[in-house]
Design a protein around this motif. Sequence first.
Motif, PDB file in Angstrom:
ATOM      1  N   PRO A 302      49.344  29.053  42.408  1.00 38.15           N
ATOM      2  CA  PRO A 302      49.554  30.480  42.642  1.00 38.15           C
ATOM      3  C   PRO A 302      48.682  31.408  41.805  1.00 38.15           C
ATOM      4  CG  PRO A 302      51.214  29.674  41.126  1.00 38.15           C
ATOM      5  CD  PRO A 302      50.361  28.481  41.489  1.00 38.15           C
ATOM      6  N   LEU A 303      47.786  30.856  40.984  1.00 33.03           N
ATOM      7  CA  LEU A 303      47.098  31.688  39.999  1.00 33.03           C
ATOM      8  C   LEU A 303      46.288  32.814  40.624  1.00 33.03           C
ATOM      9  CD1 LEU A 303      46.397  32.238  37.062  1.00 33.03           C
ATOM     10  CD2 LEU A 303      44.559  30.547  37.242  1.00 33.03           C
ATOM     11  N   LEU A 304      45.377  32.499  41.539  1.00 35.77           N
ATOM     12  CA  LEU A 304      44.513  33.536  42.102  1.00 35.77           C
ATOM     13  C   LEU A 304      45.320  34.579  42.855  1.00 35.77           C
ATOM     14  CD1 LEU A 304      41.768  34.746  42.790  1.00 35.77           C
ATOM     15  CD2 LEU A 304      41.651  33.178  44.742  1.00 35.77           C
ATOM     16  N   GLY A 305      46.215  34.144  43.743  1.00 36.63           N
ATOM     17  CA  GLY A 305      47.007  35.109  44.500  1.00 36.63           C
ATOM     18  C   GLY A 305      47.851  35.985  43.615  1.00 36.63           C
ATOM     19  N   GLY A 306      48.438  35.387  42.566  1.00 36.14           N
ATOM     20  CA  GLY A 306      49.253  36.179  41.656  1.00 36.14           C
ATOM     21  C   GLY A 306      48.442  37.228  40.915  1.00 36.14           C
ATOM     22  N   VAL A 307      47.244  36.860  40.474  1.00 31.58           N
ATOM     23  CA  VAL A 307      46.391  37.814  39.761  1.00 31.58           C
ATOM     24  C   VAL A 307      45.960  38.951  40.687  1.00 31.58           C
ATOM     25  CG1 VAL A 307      44.113  38.099  38.702  1.00 31.58           C
ATOM     26  CG2 VAL A 307      45.585  36.212  38.010  1.00 31.58           C
ATOM     27  N   LEU A 308      45.524  38.619  41.909  1.00 28.30           N
ATOM     28  CA  LEU A 308      45.092  39.666  42.842  1.00 28.30           C
ATOM     29  C   LEU A 308      46.254  40.588  43.212  1.00 28.30           C
ATOM     30  CD1 LEU A 308      42.727  37.664  45.240  1.00 28.30           C
ATOM     31  CD2 LEU A 308      42.147  38.952  43.177  1.00 28.30           C
ATOM     32  N   ASP A 309      47.442  40.022  43.431  1.00 33.73           N
ATOM     33  CA  ASP A 309      48.620  40.839  43.750  1.00 33.73           C
ATOM     34  C   ASP A 309      48.938  41.805  42.613  1.00 33.73           C
ATOM     35  OD1 ASP A 309      48.896  39.605  46.177  1.00 33.73           O
ATOM     36  OD2 ASP A 309      50.578  38.333  45.582  1.00 33.73           O
ATOM     37  N   ARG A 310      48.910  41.297  41.391  1.00 38.52           N
ATOM     38  CA  ARG A 310      49.241  42.148  40.241  1.00 38.52           C
ATOM     39  C   ARG A 310      48.169  43.205  40.019  1.00 38.52           C
ATOM     40  NH1 ARG A 310      51.199  38.614  35.188  1.00 38.52           N
ATOM     41  NH2 ARG A 310      51.779  40.717  34.474  1.00 38.52           N
ATOM     42  N   MET A 311      46.926  42.852  40.283  1.00 37.67           N
ATOM     43  CA  MET A 311      45.850  43.821  40.142  1.00 37.67           C
ATOM     44  C   MET A 311      46.033  44.986  41.118  1.00 37.67           C
ATOM     45  SD  MET A 311      41.844  43.384  41.132  1.00 37.67           S
ATOM     46  CE  MET A 311      41.909  41.631  40.793  1.00 37.67           C
ATOM     47  N   ILE A 312      46.398  44.662  42.355  1.00 42.12           N
ATOM     48  CA  ILE A 312      46.625  45.710  43.357  1.00 42.12           C
ATOM     49  C   ILE A 312      47.839  46.552  42.985  1.00 42.12           C
ATOM     50  CG2 ILE A 312      47.291  46.106  45.764  1.00 42.12           C
ATOM     51  CD1 ILE A 312      45.637  43.582  46.452  1.00 42.12           C
ATOM     52  N   ALA A 313      48.926  45.889  42.574  1.00 40.44           N
ATOM     53  CA  ALA A 313      50.148  46.622  42.210  1.00 40.44           C
ATOM     54  C   ALA A 313      49.920  47.523  41.008  1.00 40.44           C
ATOM     55  CB  ALA A 313      51.273  45.631  41.923  1.00 40.44           C
ATOM     56  N   ALA A 314      49.119  47.078  40.047  1.00 45.08           N
ATOM     57  CA  ALA A 314      48.865  47.885  38.853  1.00 45.08           C
ATOM     58  C   ALA A 314      48.147  49.185  39.188  1.00 45.08           C
ATOM     59  CB  ALA A 314      48.037  47.079  37.848  1.00 45.08           C
ATOM     60  N   ARG A 315      47.436  49.189  40.310  1.00 46.10           N
ATOM     61  CA  ARG A 315      46.733  50.405  40.736  1.00 46.10           C
ATOM     62  C   ARG A 315      47.513  51.156  41.809  1.00 46.10           C
ATOM     63  NH1 ARG A 315      42.065  49.141  43.197  1.00 46.10           N
ATOM     64  NH2 ARG A 315      42.411  46.890  43.289  1.00 46.10           N
ATOM     65  N   GLY A 316      48.806  50.848  41.897  1.00 50.12           N
ATOM     66  CA  GLY A 316      49.680  51.583  42.805  1.00 50.12           C
ATOM     67  C   GLY A 316      49.616  51.134  44.245  1.00 50.12           C
ATOM     68  N   GLY A 317      49.128  49.943  44.489  1.00 50.06           N
ATOM     69  CA  GLY A 317      48.954  49.468  45.845  1.00 50.06           C
ATOM     70  C   GLY A 317      50.239  48.980  46.486  1.00 50.06           C
ATOM     71  N   SER A 318      50.243  48.949  47.798  1.00 49.75           N
ATOM     72  CA  SER A 318      51.388  48.519  48.594  1.00 49.75           C
ATOM     73  C   SER A 318      51.066  47.196  49.286  1.00 49.75           C
ATOM     74  CB  SER A 318      51.700  49.566  49.654  1.00 49.75           C
ATOM     75  OG  SER A 318      50.591  49.693  50.551  1.00 49.75           O
ATOM     76  N   ALA A 319      52.046  46.673  50.018  1.00 54.00           N
ATOM     77  CA  ALA A 319      51.810  45.465  50.809  1.00 54.00           C
ATOM     78  C   ALA A 319      50.731  45.704  51.852  1.00 54.00           C
ATOM     79  CB  ALA A 319      53.113  45.018  51.475  1.00 54.00           C
ATOM     80  N   GLU A 320      50.679  46.901  52.392  1.00 52.00           N
ATOM     81  CA  GLU A 320      49.637  47.249  53.350  1.00 52.00           C
ATOM     82  C   GLU A 320      48.261  47.234  52.691  1.00 52.00           C
ATOM     83  OE1 GLU A 320      47.826  48.597  56.963  1.00 52.00           O
ATOM     84  OE2 GLU A 320      49.754  47.648  56.497  1.00 52.00           O
ATOM     85  N   ASP A 321      48.171  47.763  51.478  1.00 54.99           N
ATOM     86  CA  ASP A 321      46.904  47.737  50.747  1.00 54.99           C
ATOM     87  C   ASP A 321      46.462  46.297  50.492  1.00 54.99           C
ATOM     88  OD1 ASP A 321      46.620  50.558  50.467  1.00 54.99           O
ATOM     89  OD2 ASP A 321      48.073  50.522  48.822  1.00 54.99           O
ATOM     90  N   ARG A 322      47.415  45.454  50.116  1.00 57.60           N
ATOM     91  CA  ARG A 322      47.091  44.053  49.869  1.00 57.60           C
ATOM     92  C   ARG A 322      46.544  43.394  51.121  1.00 57.60           C
ATOM     93  NH1 ARG A 322      48.714  38.966  50.759  1.00 57.60           N
ATOM     94  NH2 ARG A 322      48.688  37.441  49.023  1.00 57.60           N
ATOM     95  N   ALA A 323      47.212  43.621  52.250  1.00 57.29           N
ATOM     96  CA  ALA A 323      46.770  43.013  53.495  1.00 57.29           C
ATOM     97  C   ALA A 323      45.351  43.451  53.840  1.00 57.29           C
ATOM     98  CB  ALA A 323      47.734  43.364  54.629  1.00 57.29           C
ATOM     99  N   ARG A 324      45.037  44.713  53.628  1.00 59.90           N
ATOM    100  CA  ARG A 324      43.698  45.220  53.935  1.00 59.90           C
ATOM    101  C   ARG A 324      42.660  44.651  52.972  1.00 59.90           C
ATOM    102  NH1 ARG A 324      44.000  51.456  53.738  1.00 59.90           N
ATOM    103  NH2 ARG A 324      41.791  51.219  54.315  1.00 59.90           N
ATOM    104  N   ALA A 325      43.013  44.565  51.685  1.00 60.11           N
ATOM    105  CA  ALA A 325      42.070  44.038  50.695  1.00 60.11           C
ATOM    106  C   ALA A 325      41.743  42.576  50.967  1.00 60.11           C
ATOM    107  CB  ALA A 325      42.644  44.208  49.289  1.00 60.11           C
ATOM    108  N   PHE A 326      42.759  41.807  51.363  1.00 55.80           N
ATOM    109  CA  PHE A 326      42.542  40.391  51.644  1.00 55.80           C
ATOM    110  C   PHE A 326      41.781  40.212  52.962  1.00 55.80           C
ATOM    111  CE2 PHE A 326      45.391  37.595  48.884  1.00 55.80           C
ATOM    112  CZ  PHE A 326      45.413  38.507  47.840  1.00 55.80           C
ATOM    113  N   ALA A 412      43.131  28.789  53.426  1.00 52.11           N
ATOM    114  CA  ALA A 412      44.462  28.582  53.995  1.00 52.11           C
ATOM    115  C   ALA A 412      45.552  29.246  53.168  1.00 52.11           C
ATOM    116  CB  ALA A 412      44.731  27.080  54.122  1.00 52.11           C
ATOM    117  N   ARG A 413      45.416  29.205  51.856  1.00 54.36           N
ATOM    118  CA  ARG A 413      46.477  29.735  50.999  1.00 54.36           C
ATOM    119  C   ARG A 413      46.515  31.258  51.002  1.00 54.36           C
ATOM    120  NH1 ARG A 413      50.168  28.403  47.427  1.00 54.36           N
ATOM    121  NH2 ARG A 413      50.663  29.846  45.748  1.00 54.36           N
ATOM    122  N   HIS A 414      45.352  31.903  51.037  1.00 55.61           N
ATOM    123  CA  HIS A 414      45.308  33.355  50.860  1.00 55.61           C
ATOM    124  C   HIS A 414      44.879  34.118  52.107  1.00 55.61           C
ATOM    125  CE1 HIS A 414      45.869  32.493  46.642  1.00 55.61           C
ATOM    126  NE2 HIS A 414      44.792  31.738  46.637  1.00 55.61           N
ATOM    127  N   GLY A 415      44.453  33.414  53.152  1.00 53.58           N
ATOM    128  CA  GLY A 415      44.015  34.104  54.360  1.00 53.58           C
ATOM    129  C   GLY A 415      42.755  34.920  54.146  1.00 53.58           C
TER     130      GLY A 415
END
Length: 461
Positions: A302-326, A412-415
């Motif tokens: 889970p390391l990479l996905g967890g880091v990217l998720d936290r990075m987005i959340a720290a900048r005020g991002g939403s689930a929609e922002d995450r989906a677009r970034a990925f 496969a793990r992160h799409g």
Amino acid sequence: MAHTPHTGDSPQVPTPEAAVDAAARAHAEDLAAWLAASTSPYHAVANAAARLEKAGFRRLLETDAWDETASGAGGRYVIRGGALIAWWVPEGATPATPFRIIGAHTDSPNLRVKPLPDTGRAGWKQVAVEIYGGTLLNTWLDRDLGLSGRLVLRDGTTVNVLVDRPLLRVPQLAIHLDRQVNDGLKLDRQQHLMPIWGLGRPTEGELIAFVAEEAGVAAGEVAGWDLMVHSVEPPAFLGRDRELLAAPRLDNLLSVHAGTVALVNAATAGAEGAGDGAVIPVLAAFDHEENGSQADTGAEGPLLGGVLDRMIAARGGSAEDRARAFAGGVCLSSDTGHAVHPNYPERHDPDHRPVAGGGPILKVNVNQRYATDGVGRAVFADACERAGVPWQSFVSSNAMPCGTTIGPITAARHGIATVDVGAAILSMHSARELCGAADPHFLARALEAFVSAPGPVGGMR
């Protein structure tokens, strides 16, 4: 520079003068020093972190809150064991800004110390080792070996340790006692690969006490260890014109080094206003690729996905922002591949024949042992063209099973759209491997171009 495919039995090899210019030579010499100092995944990560710190990156702890410390522009990185995730947030980036990820791995096949290491017989002290990854076993015979890795202390802290001098040796049986050895060497993994490191009877705790002393800690403070052997022979440039680099751990510290250089250069250019800030460059250097990536520090963890998720959340991002970034992101999974072996040309596809000095390779396998597809090809071609470097295509012979990388796992793990690339080498998984001295620089330049501008994006799929 356009793609130049190499076909036929006599592919056109670049001349040494064209292949190894001053910049490529300097990069290869820097790589050689890096390889010599990065004898374990823990040392490789420490060396990468030192370069990142010098370039202005700051370390984040996974146990800390990532609010204000991770929300602004600039470079940051995370270390977990033998893995590292680093990134640079440019000015003006939004939570939905897509990622440009360089994926690599820090581990190499070798021999690793068992929990009860002190063993021996017949008047020889030996070290009990376990085989790590798909190593070429015979390459560890009759070679002067050192010891490195980390010690874990009773308070939970870790200390890297490096004994970089002749300490151990795995002796081969004399030909007088095995007259048929040249007709086929058969090594028993349990019986024949235990290194010798002294004379006399083995004493429980002796090896760890020695290693603790080398690390400057009390033996009684050591609660655990992750130790491995390495060849102490330094990297060397071969050939009349020094156009070849022979070194340990090219698979895959060549890519970790290239990715670190690319990220630092991209971040420096961005800080100076040269970048367009349209992507967030990321370096993901995983551990345990050589035994399947199933670890908390591996690509399947889970390391990479967890880091990217936290990075987005720290900048005020939403689930929609995450989906677009990925969805808009791309990962170049950079790992070494096979150059055509001149003594075994029949083991390679007759129409896809990567050569040393010919630039990085695009690795393709329709059965998804590599993650590259047509869109990925466009991404890689664009990066190489902007970098001005040649590139080649690699496909395994249909008669041979194909290896794999972190590429399909990451996809496969992160799409995230993923492309498998790398540098072409010989003697893969040997204790000492071989590449063209210009190819590490070609790869680093292509990776830098990839993380510096958007080009084709994952959303094209």
